[in-house]
Structures are given as C-alpha cells and as structure tokens.
Motif scaffolding. Structure first.
Motif, PDB file in Angstrom:
ATOM      1  N   LEU A  16      34.400  16.200  31.681  1.00  0.00           N
ATOM      2  CA  LEU A  16      34.080  15.612  32.989  1.00  0.00           C
ATOM      3  C   LEU A  16      35.088  16.099  34.035  1.00  0.00           C
ATOM      4  O   LEU A  16      34.719  16.539  35.132  1.00  0.00           O
ATOM      5  CB  LEU A  16      34.116  14.078  32.873  1.00  0.00           C
ATOM      6  CG  LEU A  16      33.888  13.292  34.152  1.00  0.00           C
ATOM      7  CD1 LEU A  16      32.457  13.476  34.644  1.00  0.00           C
ATOM      8  CD2 LEU A  16      34.159  11.797  33.934  1.00  0.00           C
ATOM      9  N   ILE A  17      36.357  16.047  33.673  1.00  0.00           N
ATOM     10  CA  ILE A  17      37.400  16.477  34.608  1.00  0.00           C
ATOM     11  C   ILE A  17      37.298  17.971  34.890  1.00  0.00           C
ATOM     12  O   ILE A  17      37.431  18.419  36.024  1.00  0.00           O
ATOM     13  CB  ILE A  17      38.797  16.149  34.040  1.00  0.00           C
ATOM     14  CG1 ILE A  17      39.002  14.650  34.055  1.00  0.00           C
ATOM     15  CG2 ILE A  17      39.890  16.844  34.831  1.00  0.00           C
ATOM     16  CD1 ILE A  17      40.329  14.220  33.530  1.00  0.00           C
ATOM     17  N   PHE A  18      37.025  18.712  33.808  1.00  0.00           N
ATOM     18  CA  PHE A  18      36.922  20.158  34.026  1.00  0.00           C
ATOM     19  C   PHE A  18      35.751  20.468  34.955  1.00  0.00           C
ATOM     20  O   PHE A  18      35.864  21.293  35.862  1.00  0.00           O
ATOM     21  CB  PHE A  18      36.772  20.911  32.707  1.00  0.00           C
ATOM     22  CG  PHE A  18      36.925  22.377  32.900  1.00  0.00           C
ATOM     23  CD1 PHE A  18      38.185  22.960  32.904  1.00  0.00           C
ATOM     24  CD2 PHE A  18      35.824  23.172  33.173  1.00  0.00           C
ATOM     25  CE1 PHE A  18      38.334  24.312  33.157  1.00  0.00           C
ATOM     26  CE2 PHE A  18      35.977  24.521  33.431  1.00  0.00           C
ATOM     27  CZ  PHE A  18      37.237  25.094  33.421  1.00  0.00           C
ATOM     28  N   GLY A  19      34.634  19.776  34.729  1.00  0.00           N
ATOM     29  CA  GLY A  19      33.453  20.018  35.561  1.00  0.00           C
ATOM     30  C   GLY A  19      33.697  19.665  37.013  1.00  0.00           C
ATOM     31  O   GLY A  19      33.384  20.436  37.917  1.00  0.00           O
ATOM     32  N   ALA A  67      37.280  12.716  42.464  1.00  0.00           N
ATOM     33  CA  ALA A  67      38.207  13.267  41.448  1.00  0.00           C
ATOM     34  C   ALA A  67      39.039  12.149  40.843  1.00  0.00           C
ATOM     35  O   ALA A  67      39.224  12.085  39.626  1.00  0.00           O
ATOM     36  CB  ALA A  67      39.107  14.312  42.082  1.00  0.00           C
ATOM     37  N   ASN A  68      39.528  11.234  41.695  1.00  0.00           N
ATOM     38  CA  ASN A  68      40.298  10.090  41.187  1.00  0.00           C
ATOM     39  C   ASN A  68      39.466   9.291  40.187  1.00  0.00           C
ATOM     40  O   ASN A  68      39.948   8.909  39.124  1.00  0.00           O
ATOM     41  CB  ASN A  68      40.702   9.154  42.329  1.00  0.00           C
ATOM     42  CG  ASN A  68      41.837   9.727  43.155  1.00  0.00           C
ATOM     43  OD1 ASN A  68      42.548  10.623  42.695  1.00  0.00           O
ATOM     44  ND2 ASN A  68      42.006   9.226  44.370  1.00  0.00           N
ATOM     45  N   LEU A  69      38.204   9.059  40.562  1.00  0.00           N
ATOM     46  CA  LEU A  69      37.347   8.256  39.683  1.00  0.00           C
ATOM     47  C   LEU A  69      36.998   9.018  38.396  1.00  0.00           C
ATOM     48  O   LEU A  69      36.861   8.410  37.331  1.00  0.00           O
ATOM     49  CB  LEU A  69      36.075   7.835  40.428  1.00  0.00           C
ATOM     50  CG  LEU A  69      36.339   6.840  41.570  1.00  0.00           C
ATOM     51  CD1 LEU A  69      35.070   6.582  42.374  1.00  0.00           C
ATOM     52  CD2 LEU A  69      36.885   5.521  41.016  1.00  0.00           C
ATOM     53  N   ALA A  70      36.865  10.330  38.504  1.00  0.00           N
ATOM     54  CA  ALA A  70      36.602  11.139  37.296  1.00  0.00           C
ATOM     55  C   ALA A  70      37.801  11.048  36.348  1.00  0.00           C
ATOM     56  O   ALA A  70      37.645  10.884  35.129  1.00  0.00           O
ATOM     57  CB  ALA A  70      36.335  12.592  37.675  1.00  0.00           C
ATOM     58  N   PHE A  71      39.003  11.132  36.911  1.00  0.00           N
ATOM     59  CA  PHE A  71      40.209  11.029  36.073  1.00  0.00           C
ATOM     60  C   PHE A  71      40.302   9.636  35.450  1.00  0.00           C
ATOM     61  O   PHE A  71      40.683   9.491  34.290  1.00  0.00           O
ATOM     62  CB  PHE A  71      41.465  11.328  36.899  1.00  0.00           C
ATOM     63  CG  PHE A  71      41.915  12.746  36.762  1.00  0.00           C
ATOM     64  CD1 PHE A  71      42.842  13.104  35.799  1.00  0.00           C
ATOM     65  CD2 PHE A  71      41.415  13.739  37.593  1.00  0.00           C
ATOM     66  CE1 PHE A  71      43.251  14.424  35.651  1.00  0.00           C
ATOM     67  CE2 PHE A  71      41.814  15.056  37.458  1.00  0.00           C
ATOM     68  CZ  PHE A  71      42.738  15.399  36.488  1.00  0.00           C
ATOM     69  N   ALA A  72      39.974   8.617  36.249  1.00  0.00           N
ATOM     70  CA  ALA A  72      40.037   7.248  35.722  1.00  0.00           C
ATOM     71  C   ALA A  72      39.026   7.086  34.582  1.00  0.00           C
ATOM     72  O   ALA A  72      39.362   6.527  33.531  1.00  0.00           O
ATOM     73  CB  ALA A  72      39.741   6.253  36.838  1.00  0.00           C
ATOM     74  N   LEU A 101      32.794  24.553  22.869  1.00  0.00           N
ATOM     75  CA  LEU A 101      31.546  24.610  22.097  1.00  0.00           C
ATOM     76  C   LEU A 101      30.354  24.188  22.952  1.00  0.00           C
ATOM     77  O   LEU A 101      29.327  24.877  23.006  1.00  0.00           O
ATOM     78  CB  LEU A 101      31.624  23.638  20.921  1.00  0.00           C
ATOM     79  CG  LEU A 101      32.084  24.129  19.561  1.00  0.00           C
ATOM     80  CD1 LEU A 101      32.071  22.985  18.562  1.00  0.00           C
ATOM     81  CD2 LEU A 101      31.202  25.251  19.068  1.00  0.00           C
ATOM     82  N   GLY A 102      30.502  23.042  23.585  1.00  0.00           N
ATOM     83  CA  GLY A 102      29.380  22.480  24.344  1.00  0.00           C
ATOM     84  C   GLY A 102      29.129  23.207  25.647  1.00  0.00           C
ATOM     85  O   GLY A 102      28.004  23.242  26.129  1.00  0.00           O
ATOM     86  N   GLY A 103      30.157  23.782  26.199  1.00  0.00           N
ATOM     87  CA  GLY A 103      30.027  24.452  27.498  1.00  0.00           C
ATOM     88  C   GLY A 103      30.848  23.723  28.535  1.00  0.00           C
ATOM     89  O   GLY A 103      30.767  22.493  28.641  1.00  0.00           O
ATOM     90  N   LEU A 104      31.637  24.498  29.299  1.00  0.00           N
ATOM     91  CA  LEU A 104      32.510  23.894  30.301  1.00  0.00           C
ATOM     92  C   LEU A 104      31.677  23.157  31.345  1.00  0.00           C
ATOM     93  O   LEU A 104      30.738  23.708  31.904  1.00  0.00           O
ATOM     94  CB  LEU A 104      33.356  24.980  30.977  1.00  0.00           C
ATOM     95  CG  LEU A 104      34.329  25.728  30.064  1.00  0.00           C
ATOM     96  CD1 LEU A 104      34.978  26.889  30.797  1.00  0.00           C
ATOM     97  CD2 LEU A 104      35.393  24.799  29.529  1.00  0.00           C
ATOM     98  N   GLY A 105      32.040  21.906  31.574  1.00  0.00           N
ATOM     99  CA  GLY A 105      31.373  21.125  32.612  1.00  0.00           C
ATOM    100  C   GLY A 105      30.099  20.431  32.172  1.00  0.00           C
ATOM    101  O   GLY A 105      29.497  19.708  32.952  1.00  0.00           O
TER     102      GLY A 105
END
Lengths: 307, 399
Positions: free
Chosen positions: A40-43, A206-211, A248-252
């Motif tokens: 999630l964060i990478f995406g 981004a803050n919420l993704a990190f949380a 494996l799954g794919g970035l993002g």
C-alpha cells in the motif's frame, strides 16, 4: 473398470499433502496481511518502507504489554496494537518522511529508504535495551489443538490468526474500493503527479496510508505472538518476507499482495515438507526470482500511467 | 590600599607552596617502586551478542564479568593489577564479531576474551584472532571444532557436542524409545550434535535428523508430516534460537505425542515457562547440575554473590564462565604477566579449584584445551513453573 483401491500409504501421502496445504494457507493469510501494508505504501508513495518489520515488532509488544497490564482479551490486545502501530506509522510519515518529499532532493525515494532502514535498526535496538531481549508470549484466544477433517492438527491460535487476517484484508479491500480514501490511494498509485494536479491531498493520504500500513503490520505481529513469540528481532524475517510478497504480487497491487502472501505460505510449507526443511526461507525467494524472470512486474504489477 | 596589595601576595605564596608540595609529592611517587595501580591492568573482553536473539546470554555474561572485576578489585586486583571489563555487541554476525574483538584487543587492551556466541561465529572469531595469541575462554559453546591443536589460544570449560552426545546416547540406550527424531538447527552446534548423537546411538534405535534454519519461526508443516508418518517416540531439540521456545507448543499442536527432550537446559532459562505454559510439563532436558553435584567453596561463594546481586541463583553454564574468569586469574597470578602468548602457555598448565571441582585443561585428541564436565543429568518437569532444582531427575549418566 474398477477403480484401484488407494493403499494406506497413498492415503497418508494425500493426508500429508492436504495438511501441508492447509497449514500453508493458514500462515499465508497472515503473510498477506504483512505484505499488503508494505505494498500500500509503495503504491501510494513509492516508498520502500524498511521499518515495516519494526511496526510488526511494535504491534507484537504492544499486544503483549496491553494483555500483561490490563488482562485484556486477545481481540482487545490486537485492536490496541493496531492503534499503536497506526499512530507510529502516521507519525513516521508526518514527521520524518514528509520533509524528505517536500524538499528539492533529487532522489527522495533513496532518502526515505535510508530513513526507514535507520528507524528499523533503532527500533530493534531500543526494544532490546528497554524491553529486554527475552522471548515473550501471551495466551492466545484458542490455545487448544484443533483437528480438521479428522487428520489436520493445528493450534486454534493459528486459525484465529488466519481468520483475523482475512477480516482485516476484507476491510482493507472495502476501504480501497468503496471509499473516497481508497479512490484517492488508487489515484496516487496510478499517477502521483496526476492525482496532485487534480487536487488530491497527497500528504494527508500518505499519512493515512502509513497509518493503515502500520496498523496492519502491528495486527500481524499481535496475532502471531501466541504462536511465534515477541522479541526484539522478530521483524527481521518479516521485512524479507514482505518484500518477497510485494515483488511476487506486483508493486502497488493490493490483490497481488494477497496472492503473493498465500503463494509464499504454500511455497514454504510444501518446500519444507517435500524438498527439505533446512531451506524454508529460500523457497519464497526462488519463486520470486522465477516470477521476476517471466513477469518482471510481478503477477499483478501495475504500470504507472503517463500524465 | 596596603591590605589590598598584601592579600594577593599571601594568596600567591600559598599557591606557590601548594604547587611545590604537589610537585614534590608527584616526584616522590615517581621514584617509588611500581605500585599496584602502575602494573598493566587485566582487561576482560566480552565480544558477545547484546542485541540479537541471544542477547540475554550476552548481557548476563557481561554482568558476571563485572561482578568478577568488582570482587577482584576489592581484594587488590589480580597480581596487584586492576581488573576492568570491556564489551561490545557482535549482533550475532561473524564479521562484526571479528572487527569488534580486534578493537577490544587493540584499543581497549583486552587481556583475554570471553562471552557467548554461536559455535560457527566463535570458530570464525578464533581463527581470525589466532595471530594475536590472546586467550579466548569459552564457557558454553558446544561445537567440537571450537577447540583443537590448531587453535592453541582457545580454551573451554564446560560441555561440548561429542561429550554430551556420548552421554545422551547412554541415556537413550536405557530409555524405552525405539524411534527418535533430532530437530537440529543448521549451525555448527546443531548439525555437529545431531551427527555425533546419530553416530553414537545403538543400531536398534531408529534416528532421523531433521535440519532447520536456526532463526525460523515455524516448523508446523514438518511436524505435521511426522505426525501423519513416523510418530517418533521422542523428539530431541538441538537449537538455540526462538523456535526452541515455540516447539513445546508446536509439537503437540501438530498432533505429535512424542516426548520432548532438550539437548541442553534451555528449559531452565527465565523465559521458558512464559513461552511454554502448561506444555512445558513433561519436557525432559539435559543438564550438568543435579543433586550429586556439590559446589565447592568457590562455587558457593559465587552463588551467594551472584544471588545477592541479581536476585536469582546462577544458571549452570554461568558457573563455567566464572571458572573461565578464575582460569585467567590463575594464569595471570602464576605467570605474573598479561602478555597474551605467556598467558596462552600458562593456561595449559593451570590447576585450581573451580565452582564444582578441580579444573585443569586436557590436551587430548578430541578434547584439546578442554576442562571436562561431569555427570549428565536428564531432568523432567513434573509441574508448571517448576524450578530446575525441583525437577525430577530421570537419569544420571556418569562419563
């Protein structure tokens, strides 16, 4: 034509195979929970968060101390761990990483990588110093041995971990696909600059993704303490597994992480039973290399849309 | 005005006299024969894991070193030399351990090195430090190849794989088990031990070794296969890392009814009961403390001082560390030197009262620079939170 009767040996072989697949599935669900937060964060931010394992460790300890201090049952301990993990994730991004994106650095992603790696080392050392390196465990919700289909034995806590992981993964999928927050994240995943231009509040999302990522990692840590214990370096193997799942799954790709988690669980379980128990960590890496060879974007990799 | 002039003059005179007295005192002390504090100190070096999975052992070792230094200094030092402790974290990484140990020797002047680490890490460290001749005293490292004629500066007090395997094979011979599995971590300790034990058991006993990665967290799929297949009578756990604390739960959860046997006394460590819970009852483990082992006066003194300082009795391998520290004390006292080469030579000849008996180092094939341990006790917990002292002695195997 009569069907040949299955011999006791082949029945045993079949039972072993089914048991291995079920155990692989059970742990695969938790692996997916670990990997999905990282993806999630990478995406959303293109940040390889090396502190993901530390968040897993923080979740494990938070649940342990909450149980110890208040006698809270496991579900409360897991929720408490998610709150702690979510807050840590939020502040890591808001305080430490945000200045990196806002600066005019040429390659901010490299700086974020260094910052998160340093955080990970610091968290592990701090845990060893302040919480002692002793192994910790709290009683899970279902410590008894359960038997499925009459021949698959496992700890009830493993089933609890799997079901918890599934519930949280379903909640995440709902969040991503049916809420404005999820639509924002998907927009950022497709093209950050484009999302920024059309008015998406990148830093808030981004803050919420990190949380969210921190909360999921912490939940994974918390549900596994009754099975794998809590200790300062517990996040070290998690970060490697999480990266394998993401690649494996794919970035993002959130769906890719789900598939990647189960693939890793099956690979480790089947590999250790049918190839050799001394190389458990290798099987996931081998599958990752094979997938990269033929599908460089991973199984469900998303290519960024051009603006 | 006069008063204002005289007072500074008097003050300067007093300063002058005080300064002269100081210079004279310093010169006089310089003319004396070398005093105790002028001798090169004895520096105890601990290159040990302080942050990784085995950090608790490392920290306990450093604490014991500090207790030893405190006691020696209160008695005037060793051979009149002040004793100090220097330590650092190997992070369980051989390369870090080697550079750390070099720093402890070169910059901090470590006289000898002590500490706990994996057998493989310690072997790498011993080989890298061979040219320095600084003694390396091992107290709880089981790898067979950790001592030998090619490593003249390495000495060991305590058990080692071949020794323990010989005694455990005797125990298995008298036990009812027909079919055992050794879960062996892939380190010099685990694979060495499994190989030794497999080679020493009777032909009638079926032994299967299942290797696993040392830091793995889950062996459930492999245990599940055992449950649906061989169902061993006993599972011997030969590992060091976190999995050995989870196995008390993972083994029965896989549907196995096998007797769990610890290849070492990890069930006596402080975290055992917290991690094993009620599944810890019934576990058998190998140890070298038992009712027939009597502490010497040295051992009793150590036990009392340790308990007074840390609030619990020492674990059995901590007695071995205390013996290692005393071996260095004896070598320094006998040789009146802290030169590494001299100490390495002297250690081979020292003889002293250890915590559980007389200690001297053998120079024999298979037990080089090794002070042999005594009787192996196989103990079993019969109730939750039982202590090592209260555990039932299942077998007492003399060498």
């Amino acid at each position: 034509m009569r069907r040949p009767k299955s011999s006791p040996k082949s029945l045993l072989d079949m039972q072993t195979a089914v048991q291995t697949l079920i155990l692989g599935t059970a742990i695969g669900g938790v692996y997916a929970l670990m990997g999905v937060g990282l993806n999630l964060i990478f995406g959303v931010m293109r940040v390889a968060n090396f502190a993901h394992g530390a968040l897993y460790m923080i979740g494990g300890y938070a649940a342990y101390y909450l149980t110890l201090a208040t006698g809270a049952p496991m579900p409360v301990a897991v929720i408490g761990a998610m709150v702690v993990g979510g807050c840590v994730g939020y502040f890591v991004n808001a305080i430490l990483l945000r200045p990196v994106y806002r600066s005019r650095l040429e390659r901010p992603s490299e700086f974020t990588l260094i910052v998160t790696f340093a955080l990970s080392l610091m968290a592990t050392s701090a845990a060893a110093v302040f919480l002692t390196p002793n192994y910790r465990k709290f009683e899970g919700m279902w410590p008894d041995t359960i038997t499925l289909f009459g021949f698959v034995s496992m700890s009830g806590d493993r089933a609890v971990a799997f079901v918890t992981a599934l519930i949280l993964l379903c909640a995440l999928l709902w969040l991503v696909h049916f809420t404005d927050l999820g639509r924002g994240w998907r927009a950022l995943t497709q093209n950050r600059m484009g999302a920024d231009i059309v008015g998406v509040d990148v830093f808030r999302l981004a803050n919420l993704a990190f949380a969210t990522s921190g909360a999921l990692a912490a939940a994974a840590g918390a549900v596994l303490v009754p099975l794998y214990l809590a200790y300062p370096t517990m996040g070290e193997s998690v970060i490697v597994k999480s990266f394998v799942i993401v690649v494996l799954g794919g970035l993002g790709s959130i769906a890719g992480s789900l598939v990647g988690g189960f693939l890793l669980g099956w690979a480790e379980a089947l590999g250790s039973v049918y190839i050799g128990s001394g190389y458990t960590d290798i099987y996931g890496l081998v599958i990752m290399l094979v997938v990269l060879l033929f599908l460089p974007r991973g199984l469900f990799g998303i290519s960024e849309r051009e603006v | 005005m006069v008063k204002n002039i005289i007072e500074p003059v008097c003050a300067n005179r007093r300063k002058f006299l005080a300064g002269t007295a100081l210079v004279l005192a310093t010169s006089w002390s310089g003319l004396r024969p070398a005093a105790a504090e002028d001798k090169a100190p004895v520096v105890l070096g601990f290159a040990t894991g302080l942050s990784g999975a085995q950090a608790q052992y490392g920290r306990d070792n450093v604490k014991i070193g500090e207790l030893f230094a405190e006691q020696m200094n209160s008695q005037g030092g060793i051979d009149g030399r002040k004793v100090s402790v220097v330590s650092g974290d190997t992070q369980d990484q051989p390369d870090i351990a080697i550079s750390l140990a070099r720093r402890l020797i070169r910059e901090d002047g470590a006289t000898a090195l002590f500490g706990h680490g994996g057998s493989g890490l310690t072997l790498a460290l011993s080989q890298a430090l061979k040219s320095t001749k600084v003694p390396l005293l091992l107290s709880y490292i089981w790898g067979n190849s950790n001592t030998g004629p090619s490593l003249p500066s390495v000495y060991r007090i305590g058990p080692f794989n071949a020794y323990v395997a010989t005694l455990m094979a005797k125990y298995l011979k008298q036990s009812p088990y027909k079919n055992i599995v050794i879960l062996a971590e892939d380190t010099a300790y685990g694979t060495d031990f499994a190989k030794d034990l497999s080679g020493k058991v009777d032909a009638g006993l079926k032994v299967e070794t299942i290797p696993f990665q040392a830091k793995i967290q889950d062996l459930s799929p492999v245990l599940g296969k055992l449950a649906s297949g061989t169902q061993p009578d006993a599972i011997i756990v030969a590992g060091n890392y976190q999995i050995i604390y989870s196995l008390q739960n993972q083994i029965p959860a896989a549907g196995l009814k096998s007797q769990i046997i610890g290849a070492w006394d990890y069930p006596t460590t402080p975290e055992f009961w917290e991690t094993a819970g009620k599944n810890g009852v019934g576990v058998i483990y190998a140890t070298f403390t038992g009712p027939s082992v009597k502490l010497t006066a040295t051992g009793e003194a150590f036990r009392a001082s340790y308990a007074a300082k840390f609030g619990r009795d020492p674990l059995f391998y901590e007695y071995f560390l205390w013996d290692c520290l005393n071996a260095l004390r004896k070598a320094v006292t006998d040789s009146k030197s802290v030169d590494p080469a001299v100490l390495t030579e002297t250690l081979a000849k020292v003889s002293f009262e250890g915590t559980t008996g007389s200690i001297h180092f053998n120079q024999e094939e298979g037990a080089w620079n090794q002070a042999l341990s005594g009787t192996l006790f196989m103990k079993q917990y019969t109730e939750v939170k039982q202590t090592d002292a209260a555990a039932k002695v299942v077998a007492e195997i003399a060498p």
